[in-house]
Design a protein around this motif. Sequence first.
Motif, PDB file in Angstrom:
ATOM      1  N   GLN A   1      52.853  42.143  55.049  1.00  0.00           N
ATOM      2  CA  GLN A   1      51.579  42.858  54.945  1.00  0.00           C
ATOM      3  C   GLN A   1      50.706  42.608  56.187  1.00  0.00           C
ATOM      4  O   GLN A   1      51.042  41.815  57.050  1.00  0.00           O
ATOM      5  N   GLU A   2      49.570  43.303  56.213  1.00  0.00           N
ATOM      6  CA  GLU A   2      48.738  43.262  57.408  1.00  0.00           C
ATOM      7  C   GLU A   2      47.870  42.016  57.500  1.00  0.00           C
ATOM      8  O   GLU A   2      47.226  41.769  58.523  1.00  0.00           O
ATOM      9  N   SER A   3      47.840  41.216  56.433  1.00  0.00           N
ATOM     10  CA  SER A   3      47.043  39.996  56.447  1.00  0.00           C
ATOM     11  C   SER A   3      47.613  39.017  55.427  1.00  0.00           C
ATOM     12  O   SER A   3      48.612  39.298  54.762  1.00  0.00           O
ATOM     13  N   PHE A   4      46.960  37.882  55.296  1.00  0.00           N
ATOM     14  CA  PHE A   4      47.397  36.854  54.361  1.00  0.00           C
ATOM     15  C   PHE A   4      46.888  37.183  52.946  1.00  0.00           C
ATOM     16  O   PHE A   4      46.019  38.028  52.761  1.00  0.00           O
ATOM     17  N   GLY A   5      47.433  36.492  51.971  1.00  0.00           N
ATOM     18  CA  GLY A   5      46.925  36.640  50.609  1.00  0.00           C
ATOM     19  C   GLY A   5      47.967  37.002  49.580  1.00  0.00           C
ATOM     20  O   GLY A   5      47.810  36.684  48.406  1.00  0.00           O
ATOM     21  N   GLY A   6      49.043  37.709  49.987  1.00  0.00           N
ATOM     22  CA  GLY A   6      50.074  38.069  49.020  1.00  0.00           C
ATOM     23  C   GLY A   6      49.504  38.894  47.876  1.00  0.00           C
ATOM     24  O   GLY A   6      48.939  39.969  48.075  1.00  0.00           O
ATOM     25  N   THR A   7      49.639  38.387  46.665  1.00  0.00           N
ATOM     26  CA  THR A   7      49.136  39.059  45.465  1.00  0.00           C
ATOM     27  C   THR A   7      47.683  39.469  45.610  1.00  0.00           C
ATOM     28  O   THR A   7      47.278  40.557  45.189  1.00  0.00           O
ATOM     29  N   TRP A   8      46.883  38.613  46.220  1.00  0.00           N
ATOM     30  CA  TRP A   8      45.438  38.839  46.296  1.00  0.00           C
ATOM     31  C   TRP A   8      45.055  39.834  47.380  1.00  0.00           C
ATOM     32  O   TRP A   8      43.899  40.221  47.484  1.00  0.00           O
ATOM     33  N   LEU A   9      46.027  40.258  48.157  1.00  0.00           N
ATOM     34  CA  LEU A   9      45.836  41.355  49.101  1.00  0.00           C
ATOM     35  C   LEU A   9      46.435  42.644  48.549  1.00  0.00           C
ATOM     36  O   LEU A   9      45.865  43.722  48.694  1.00  0.00           O
ATOM     37  N   THR A  10      47.587  42.529  47.900  1.00  0.00           N
ATOM     38  CA  THR A  10      48.291  43.699  47.360  1.00  0.00           C
ATOM     39  C   THR A  10      47.450  44.419  46.314  1.00  0.00           C
ATOM     40  O   THR A  10      47.305  45.638  46.338  1.00  0.00           O
ATOM     41  N   HIS A  11      46.893  43.650  45.370  1.00  0.00           N
ATOM     42  CA  HIS A  11      46.195  44.254  44.235  1.00  0.00           C
ATOM     43  C   HIS A  11      44.725  44.488  44.557  1.00  0.00           C
ATOM     44  O   HIS A  11      44.002  43.548  44.890  1.00  0.00           O
ATOM     45  N   LYS A  12      44.306  45.728  44.413  1.00  0.00           N
ATOM     46  CA  LYS A  12      42.921  46.095  44.726  1.00  0.00           C
ATOM     47  C   LYS A  12      42.260  46.836  43.566  1.00  0.00           C
ATOM     48  O   LYS A  12      41.244  47.501  43.738  1.00  0.00           O
ATOM     49  N   TYR A  13      42.829  46.725  42.375  1.00  0.00           N
ATOM     50  CA  TYR A  13      42.242  47.420  41.240  1.00  0.00           C
ATOM     51  C   TYR A  13      40.931  46.739  40.825  1.00  0.00           C
ATOM     52  O   TYR A  13      40.708  45.560  41.115  1.00  0.00           O
ATOM     53  N   PRO A  14      40.045  47.470  40.163  1.00  0.00           N
ATOM     54  CA  PRO A  14      38.738  46.910  39.797  1.00  0.00           C
ATOM     55  C   PRO A  14      38.866  45.640  38.949  1.00  0.00           C
ATOM     56  O   PRO A  14      39.672  45.574  38.021  1.00  0.00           O
ATOM     57  N   GLY A  15      38.083  44.635  39.321  1.00  0.00           N
ATOM     58  CA  GLY A  15      38.033  43.404  38.535  1.00  0.00           C
ATOM     59  C   GLY A  15      39.113  42.397  38.844  1.00  0.00           C
ATOM     60  O   GLY A  15      39.160  41.336  38.211  1.00  0.00           O
ATOM     61  N   ILE A  16      40.004  42.676  39.812  1.00  0.00           N
ATOM     62  CA  ILE A  16      41.129  41.791  40.088  1.00  0.00           C
ATOM     63  C   ILE A  16      40.664  40.343  40.224  1.00  0.00           C
ATOM     64  O   ILE A  16      39.759  40.040  41.001  1.00  0.00           O
ATOM     65  N   ARG A  17      41.295  39.473  39.443  1.00  0.00           N
ATOM     66  CA  ARG A  17      40.882  38.071  39.377  1.00  0.00           C
ATOM     67  C   ARG A  17      42.070  37.215  38.961  1.00  0.00           C
ATOM     68  O   ARG A  17      43.081  37.720  38.484  1.00  0.00           O
ATOM     69  N   SER A  18      41.923  35.929  39.111  1.00  0.00           N
ATOM     70  CA  SER A  18      42.958  35.000  38.668  1.00  0.00           C
ATOM     71  C   SER A  18      42.944  34.916  37.148  1.00  0.00           C
ATOM     72  O   SER A  18      41.916  35.134  36.511  1.00  0.00           O
ATOM     73  N   ASP A  19      44.100  34.620  36.564  1.00  0.00           N
ATOM     74  CA  ASP A  19      44.086  34.274  35.141  1.00  0.00           C
ATOM     75  C   ASP A  19      44.476  32.810  34.960  1.00  0.00           C
ATOM     76  O   ASP A  19      44.749  32.362  33.852  1.00  0.00           O
ATOM     77  N   SER A  20      44.487  32.070  36.068  1.00  0.00           N
ATOM     78  CA  SER A  20      44.594  30.611  36.053  1.00  0.00           C
ATOM     79  C   SER A  20      43.312  30.053  36.654  1.00  0.00           C
ATOM     80  O   SER A  20      42.708  30.675  37.534  1.00  0.00           O
ATOM     81  N   ASP A  21      42.914  28.880  36.195  1.00  0.00           N
ATOM     82  CA  ASP A  21      41.707  28.280  36.748  1.00  0.00           C
ATOM     83  C   ASP A  21      41.971  27.833  38.184  1.00  0.00           C
ATOM     84  O   ASP A  21      43.059  27.361  38.526  1.00  0.00           O
ATOM     85  N   LEU A  22      40.959  27.984  39.026  1.00  0.00           N
ATOM     86  CA  LEU A  22      41.130  27.668  40.447  1.00  0.00           C
ATOM     87  C   LEU A  22      41.112  26.169  40.728  1.00  0.00           C
ATOM     88  O   LEU A  22      41.461  25.739  41.828  1.00  0.00           O
ATOM     89  N   HIS A  23      40.738  25.352  39.748  1.00  0.00           N
ATOM     90  CA  HIS A  23      40.825  23.908  39.962  1.00  0.00           C
ATOM     91  C   HIS A  23      42.294  23.475  40.031  1.00  0.00           C
ATOM     92  O   HIS A  23      42.620  22.491  40.702  1.00  0.00           O
ATOM     93  N   THR A  24      43.185  24.227  39.352  1.00  0.00           N
ATOM     94  CA  THR A  24      44.617  23.930  39.457  1.00  0.00           C
ATOM     95  C   THR A  24      45.363  24.983  40.272  1.00  0.00           C
ATOM     96  O   THR A  24      46.400  24.689  40.851  1.00  0.00           O
ATOM     97  N   PHE A  25      44.854  26.217  40.324  1.00  0.00           N
ATOM     98  CA  PHE A  25      45.491  27.233  41.162  1.00  0.00           C
ATOM     99  C   PHE A  25      45.169  26.973  42.632  1.00  0.00           C
ATOM    100  O   PHE A  25      45.927  27.340  43.518  1.00  0.00           O
ATOM    101  N   GLY A  26      44.012  26.372  42.892  1.00  0.00           N
ATOM    102  CA  GLY A  26      43.704  25.949  44.249  1.00  0.00           C
ATOM    103  C   GLY A  26      44.627  24.813  44.659  1.00  0.00           C
ATOM    104  O   GLY A  26      45.253  24.159  43.835  1.00  0.00           O
ATOM    105  N   TYR A  27      44.704  24.573  45.956  1.00  0.00           N
ATOM    106  CA  TYR A  27      45.582  23.523  46.459  1.00  0.00           C
ATOM    107  C   TYR A  27      45.031  22.138  46.094  1.00  0.00           C
ATOM    108  O   TYR A  27      43.818  21.958  45.985  1.00  0.00           O
ATOM    109  N   ARG A  28      45.918  21.175  45.967  1.00  0.00           N
ATOM    110  CA  ARG A  28      45.465  19.825  45.627  1.00  0.00           C
ATOM    111  C   ARG A  28      44.661  19.207  46.768  1.00  0.00           C
ATOM    112  O   ARG A  28      43.856  18.320  46.548  1.00  0.00           O
TER     113      ARG A  28
END
Length: 503
Positions: A52-79
């Motif tokens: 793709q044209e930038s970083f992000g993977g899933t978070w760049l591919t999906h642009k539908y309204p409201g796109i958000r994580s369904d995991s908490d970012l305290h664990t989805f974020g890096y340690r």
Amino acid sequence: MNVSAPLRTMSAAQAVEHFDVLIVGAGISGIGSAYHLTKQLPGTSFVVLEEQESFGGTWLTHKYPGIRSDSDLHTFGYRFKPWVGPPIATADEIRAYMSEVIDENDLARHIRYRHRINSAKWSSETNRWTVEAVDQASGEARIFTANFLWMCQGYYRHSEGYTPEWQGMADYKGRIIHPQRWPEDLDLSGKKVVVIGSGATAATLIPAIADKCEHVTMLQRSPTYFRTGRNAIELAEQLRQLQVKEEWIHEIVRRKILFDQDLFTRLSFTEPEKIKQELLNGIRAALGPGSDDIVEKHFTPKYRPWRQRIAFVPDADLFEAVKSGKASVVTDEIDRFTKDGILLKSGETLEADIIVTATGFNLNVLGDIAFEIDGKPLDFSDTVTYRGMMFTGIPNMAWVFGYFRASWTLRTDLVADFVCRLLAHMKEKGAKKVVPALRPQEGNMPLHSWIDPENFNPGYMMRNMHLLPKRGDKPEWQHSQDYWAEKDEIPAIDLDDPAFVYE
């Protein structure tokens, strides 16, 4: 193959670039793996190739309204990098977090965007991978060689989502849209919208568009489990009031969340009815008095909790939309599309100006790349997985495949530790090649599908299970979904075990 310019073959003057490690993908896994490589094995040369044209993977591919994580970012974020925002984050917030990781660790110079990999070929003569890619900006072929291949491209095809074929789709006069390819010009005002699906995408999309369209209906074949709660972590709020350092908050909150998740998962197996009622009571509370019939019909699945992923609904926004009358739920099967909407098998018709098929992903196997080992095409379904990270018969390659019942990124960190330790071990031994192999006593080990369908069986996995490697009946030849166990097991792997063959 999609390229933005005519393909030009490599000229003799163009040099082949060589790296110690080639990372495929600049999504959450690829960026995390690149970070660990720079910190744990400084001086290692590497490149990250991203289609793709930038970083992000899933978070760049999906642009539908409201796109958000369904995991908490305290664990989805890096340690290694504290998350300081709301636990359920938007795609933009996640990409901003990733951007900080890239900038703070000087990773941008290692990343090549718009590089589509066509093939990867291993040679036992050179003990190297040769990776052929296309620079889609110029249309030129690029060739890279690498000692080790680190696959971080995820597990689904970014170019297209999965939409079933229903009778009459060609007759429908409205727009059919998959969330993975949301059009920028879409005007929802005054429109009747039907969203087909009941997973995390539907649960995210519906409340985001409920105020923008005339009405939105979630059409599901069968109900899904959801969890509700505030989009906040009380423990994190309390620690911030005490002015505890963010690094400490990050670690403490991560441990608390992981402990609670592990307990919840175990209870879903040992006391499934208790967990089921806990989940349903949360929905009843969100919908309010008199909602028992709605919960029974539309939000009570037939399977036990955690047989499929449980989506978190922050601040119960999906159920608030239903409660307000802006959204509704229909549980039925599709008979066919009509020119004005959808005819259901019950005989009911749903009128729709726009139909959104939130029906899942198309699984891909290691990036849809054509792999060869010493000139022989590689079929991953003929291999056996080593802990979901490596594969029998495939040299010098690791794959990051995360967790379904916990945050994906937790496994990114664990696999990175393993790969860095393996690379350091190879250097110490003077080994140029490592291949996982079944040990002599395991020659007749029973082999099964990658995931046990009795344990976890979402449709996007079941449709394509035949493409994935096999699992054995021993823990090291399986892809565990148990972070609480793997956080101790993976660091303890004996790299001189006969399962690793070095040359």
